[in-house]
Enzyme design. Structure first.
Site, PDB file in Angstrom:
ATOM      1  N   HIS A  11       0.842  -1.200   0.000  1.00 40.95           N
ATOM      2  CA  HIS A  11       0.000   0.000   0.000  1.00 40.95           C
ATOM      3  C   HIS A  11       0.877   1.250   0.000  1.00 40.95           C
ATOM      4  O   HIS A  11       2.117   1.164  -0.040  1.00 40.95           O
ATOM      5  CB  HIS A  11      -0.977  -0.029   1.176  1.00 40.95           C
ATOM      6  N   HIS A  30       4.008   1.516   2.344  1.00 41.01           N
ATOM      7  CA  HIS A  30       5.212   0.808   1.883  1.00 41.01           C
ATOM      8  C   HIS A  30       5.893   1.610   0.775  1.00 41.01           C
ATOM      9  O   HIS A  30       7.110   1.694   0.700  1.00 41.01           O
ATOM     10  CB  HIS A  30       4.856  -0.575   1.336  1.00 41.01           C
ATOM     11  N   CYS A  38       0.422  -9.651  20.187  1.00 44.74           N
ATOM     12  CA  CYS A  38      -0.382  -9.091  19.102  1.00 44.74           C
ATOM     13  C   CYS A  38       0.134  -9.691  17.797  1.00 44.74           C
ATOM     14  O   CYS A  38       1.285  -9.454  17.416  1.00 44.74           O
ATOM     15  CB  CYS A  38      -0.289  -7.568  19.059  1.00 44.74           C
ATOM     16  N   CYS A  95       1.276  -7.122  15.084  1.00 44.27           N
ATOM     17  CA  CYS A  95       2.638  -6.582  15.279  1.00 44.27           C
ATOM     18  C   CYS A  95       3.668  -7.696  15.326  1.00 44.27           C
ATOM     19  O   CYS A  95       4.866  -7.426  15.259  1.00 44.27           O
ATOM     20  CB  CYS A  95       2.753  -5.830  16.597  1.00 44.27           C
ATOM     21  N   CYS A 112      -4.363  -3.736  21.089  1.00 43.35           N
ATOM     22  CA  CYS A 112      -3.215  -3.087  20.471  1.00 43.35           C
ATOM     23  C   CYS A 112      -3.721  -1.848  19.733  1.00 43.35           C
ATOM     24  O   CYS A 112      -4.589  -1.965  18.863  1.00 43.35           O
ATOM     25  CB  CYS A 112      -2.547  -4.047  19.493  1.00 43.35           C
ATOM     26  N   HIS A 124      -3.456  -2.037  15.820  1.00 46.31           N
ATOM     27  CA  HIS A 124      -4.282  -2.977  15.048  1.00 46.31           C
ATOM     28  C   HIS A 124      -5.719  -3.071  15.532  1.00 46.31           C
ATOM     29  O   HIS A 124      -6.550  -3.721  14.896  1.00 46.31           O
ATOM     30  CB  HIS A 124      -3.630  -4.368  15.053  1.00 46.31           C
ATOM     31  N   LYS A 163      -5.974   7.798  10.267  1.00 42.90           N
ATOM     32  CA  LYS A 163      -5.290   6.614   9.761  1.00 42.90           C
ATOM     33  C   LYS A 163      -6.152   6.041   8.631  1.00 42.90           C
ATOM     34  O   LYS A 163      -7.372   6.006   8.749  1.00 42.90           O
ATOM     35  CB  LYS A 163      -5.213   5.609  10.921  1.00 42.90           C
ATOM     36  N   LYS A 222     -10.211   0.826   5.615  1.00 47.30           N
ATOM     37  CA  LYS A 222     -11.295   0.477   4.686  1.00 47.30           C
ATOM     38  C   LYS A 222     -12.637   0.903   5.256  1.00 47.30           C
ATOM     39  O   LYS A 222     -13.509   1.378   4.529  1.00 47.30           O
ATOM     40  CB  LYS A 222     -11.275  -1.029   4.412  1.00 47.30           C
TER      41      LYS A 222
HETATM   42  N1  MSP Z   1       7.909  -6.954   8.555  1.00 47.77           N
HETATM   43  C1  MSP Z   1       8.020  -5.827   9.413  1.00 47.77           C
HETATM   44  C2  MSP Z   1       9.355  -5.142   9.262  1.00 47.77           C
HETATM   45  C3  MSP Z   1      10.546  -6.011   9.533  1.00 47.77           C
HETATM   46  S1  MSP Z   1      12.029  -5.156   9.271  1.00 47.77           S
HETATM   47  C4  MSP Z   1      13.206  -6.151   9.851  1.00 47.77           C
HETATM   48  C5  MSP Z   1       6.908  -4.816   9.084  1.00 47.77           C
HETATM   49  N2  MSP Z   1       6.390  -4.878   7.856  1.00 47.77           N
HETATM   50  S2  MSP Z   1       5.193  -3.976   7.305  1.00 47.77           S
HETATM   51  O1  MSP Z   1       4.804  -4.561   6.039  1.00 47.77           O
HETATM   52  O2  MSP Z   1       4.172  -3.817   8.272  1.00 47.77           O
HETATM   53  O3  MSP Z   1       5.832  -2.598   6.965  1.00 47.77           O
HETATM   54  C6  MSP Z   1       5.963  -1.601   7.928  1.00 47.77           C
HETATM   55  C7  MSP Z   1       6.554  -0.374   7.292  1.00 47.77           C
HETATM   56  O4  MSP Z   1       5.697   0.113   6.245  1.00 47.77           O
HETATM   57  C8  MSP Z   1       6.634   0.812   8.237  1.00 47.77           C
HETATM   58  O5  MSP Z   1       7.729   0.806   9.058  1.00 47.77           O
HETATM   59  C9  MSP Z   1       6.673   1.930   7.268  1.00 47.77           C
HETATM   60  O6  MSP Z   1       7.964   1.972   6.718  1.00 47.77           O
HETATM   61  C10 MSP Z   1       5.681   1.508   6.229  1.00 47.77           C
HETATM   62  N3  MSP Z   1       4.325   1.978   6.548  1.00 47.77           N
HETATM   63  C11 MSP Z   1       3.235   1.210   6.847  1.00 47.77           C
HETATM   64  N4  MSP Z   1       2.155   2.021   6.990  1.00 47.77           N
HETATM   65  C12 MSP Z   1       2.503   3.298   6.818  1.00 47.77           C
HETATM   66  C13 MSP Z   1       1.818   4.532   6.701  1.00 47.77           C
HETATM   67  N5  MSP Z   1       0.518   4.657   6.868  1.00 47.77           N
HETATM   68  N6  MSP Z   1       2.559   5.630   6.394  1.00 47.77           N
HETATM   69  C14 MSP Z   1       3.895   5.552   6.117  1.00 47.77           C
HETATM   70  N7  MSP Z   1       4.552   4.411   6.198  1.00 47.77           N
HETATM   71  C15 MSP Z   1       3.945   3.280   6.704  1.00 47.77           C
HETATM   72  O7  MSP Z   1       6.599  -4.011   9.927  1.00 47.77           O
END
Ligand code: MSP
Length: 461
Positions: A20, A23, A128, A131, A145, A148, A287, A290
């Site tokens: 999304h 990422h 959780c 997380c 949490c 989530h 935040k 959906k």
């Molecule tokens: N798998 C773990 C990370 C392990 S690293 C050794 C994880 N993955 S995740 O798919 O949830 O990705 C989290 C990351 O996505 C956040 O740290 C951030 O970089 C990005 N984001 C997720 N949601 C976000 C927003 N709404 N806004 C900006 N970035 C965010 O956690």
């Protein structure tokens, strides 16, 4: 002289759902930084990848009637495809299900077990799954949490634990002295205050009831805890070590500032040089969810604004360390103002006016002279670096209006030449500075300046 090295990582993303905008935000920022460093002649390296083990992924696969491997294969492809659409020039795409990675993890846990750093015990706590972390009561709101909005499950099971508390003073020292630098400053302070007020508990690094993971070599009835597994993909995918920056969102700061450096120390590896933490993207102040119907899809952005437009809009939307708030309406306004009108208009005017301007040479731009821009980029102040560029765009547009080169062309050829030389040099500079942000646009501008063929960059929406 040996080339300066720079190694940045994005988080390895959970392979439980398609990517999304969040990422995309982290990954685009990392790509911009790496392109910028390469432009400065550094040997820059970008690692991204997928976090593919654990309960969260196993559960998702089950609901979709797939094997976990099928699910992660499919999701990883989805991420790769998005990175292509966004022009991400990564060097390594690592996956925690790769053999090389799995072997390294098994060796790492075995080493820590042999050294008495990992020991058998029992762990009780609230977990959780979203997380993939045990939570302290103080992290929960009404037992849920806050990230989530789900109930954390009480778990009590046999587990292998890794020593943490023994390294607390060392960790505080590393952070204070910026040997493990946490930026921006306020996140460093947040971590230091957490470490001052809480004693680090030994960490459960194995799970007995999660099959989708890497079995412990010394007890195959357990699999390795996903965070332990995922962190080391920063190492297994690396071309050189240590990493300069692990770029992360604020949601995963705590684990990155505690478990991660301590693991490295236990393993006798150099610690990463530090973290850069960014805020979250909110949609209309909230935040994205959906249920609220305020999700801005990254594909929707790409469709509307194109690759470079999306990259620009994500990084210019606000200060990188802070939360930023976007709506599709405001993004469209900004696209029209800055790209279609501001930059697009400037390019089109300069190219049209250049058509009967002969003998023009523009030297390639020199970034060394742009100290202010360079400093902003090194500070991850992407929005301000872009402001710096747009100041030149606005001034150039104003200069055209004031000097009216289309009139000079007929009457004062000398003055016309002077004005056009300045405009073309400034536009060349703009194209150069934009290269890490908007690689294709930058190329197109340079091409138009050299061959004089007009090509619309951004259509008004
Ligand atoms: N798998 C773990 C990370 C392990 S690293 C050794 C994880 N993955 S995740 O798919 O949830 O990705 C989290 C990351 O996505 C956040 O740290 C951030 O970089 C990005 N984001 C997720 N949601 C976000 C927003 N709404 N806004 C900006 N970035 C965010 O956690």
């Amino acid at each position: 002289m040996s080339q300066k090295k720079f190694f940045i990582t994005t988080p390895v993303y959970y392979a439980n759902a398609q990517p999304h905008i969040g990422h995309a935000y982290t990954t685009v920022a990392s790509d911009v930084l790496v392109r910028f460093k390469k432009m400065n002649g550094e040997d820059a390296f970008l690692l991204t990848g997928m976090d593919e083990h654990g309960a969260k992924i196993a559960q998702k696969a089950e609901t979709e009637n797939k094997t976990p491997q099928e699910l992660v294969d499919e999701i990883s492809e989805g991420f790769k495809l998005l990175w292509e659409k966004l022009g991400i020039d990564y060097d390594v795409f690592t996956r925690t299900t790769e053999k090389k990675h799995k072997n390294f993890i098994r060796e790492a846990v075995q080493k820590l077990y042999d050294n008495g750093i990992i020991y058998k015990g029992e762990y009780e706590g609230k977990y959780c799954v979203g997380c993939e972390q045990f939570k302290a009561e103080s992290d929960l709101v009404d037992g849920k949490c806050p990230d989530h909005n789900t109930e954390a499950e009480l778990m009590r099971e046999e587990s292998y634990l890794m020593k943490m508390g023994t390294e607390q003073e060392w960790l505080i020292k590393m952070i204070k002295e910026d040997k493990f630098a946490i930026r921006p400053e306020r996140y460093k302070n947040e971590v230091l205050s957490f470490l001052k007020n809480n004693k680090l508990e030994d960490l459960s690094i194995s799970r007995k009831n999660v099959n989708w993971g890497i079995p412990l070599p010394f007890d195959e009835s357990h699999t390795v805890y996903v965070w332990f597994d995922a962190f080391l993909s920063y190492v297994t995918g690396a071309k050189f070590w240590p990493s300069d920056i692990n770029l992360i969102g604020k949601d995963i700061l705590r684990v990155h500032s505690t478990i991660w450096p301590i693991m490295l120390k236990h393993l006798g590896l150099e610690i990463s040089r530090g973290l850069f933490v960014h805020g979250h993207i909110l949609s209309d102040g909230k935040k994205m969810s959906k249920t609220l119907g305020n999700v801005i899809g990254i594909d929707e952005m790409l469709e509307q604004f194109g690759k470079d437009g999306t990259r620009y809009l994500l990084l210019s939307a606000g200060s990188f360390g802070e939360d930023i708030d976007i709506t599709m309406e405001r993004l469209t306004e900004k696209y029209n103002a800055d790209l279609a009108n501001g930059l697009g208009n400037l390019v089109s005017r300069v190219i049209t006016l250049s058509s009967d301007f002969e003998g023009l040479q523009v030297s390639d731009f020199e970034i060394e002279n742009k100290k202010e821009f360079v400093n902003l980029m090194n500070d991850f102040a992407f929005d301000k670096a872009l402001d710096y560029v747009w100041k030149i765009v606005r001034e150039s547009n104003k200069y055209i209006e004031e000097t009216k080169p289309w009139e000079l062309k007929k009457t004062k050829r000398d003055k016309f030449a002077e004005v056009m030389t300045k405009l073309r040099a400034d536009l060349f500079l703009v194209a150069g500075l934009l290269k890490p942000f908007m690689p294709e646009t930058s190329e197109k501008i340079k091409k138009q300046l050299t061959n004089g063929v007009k090509d619309i960059l951004f259509k008004r929406l």
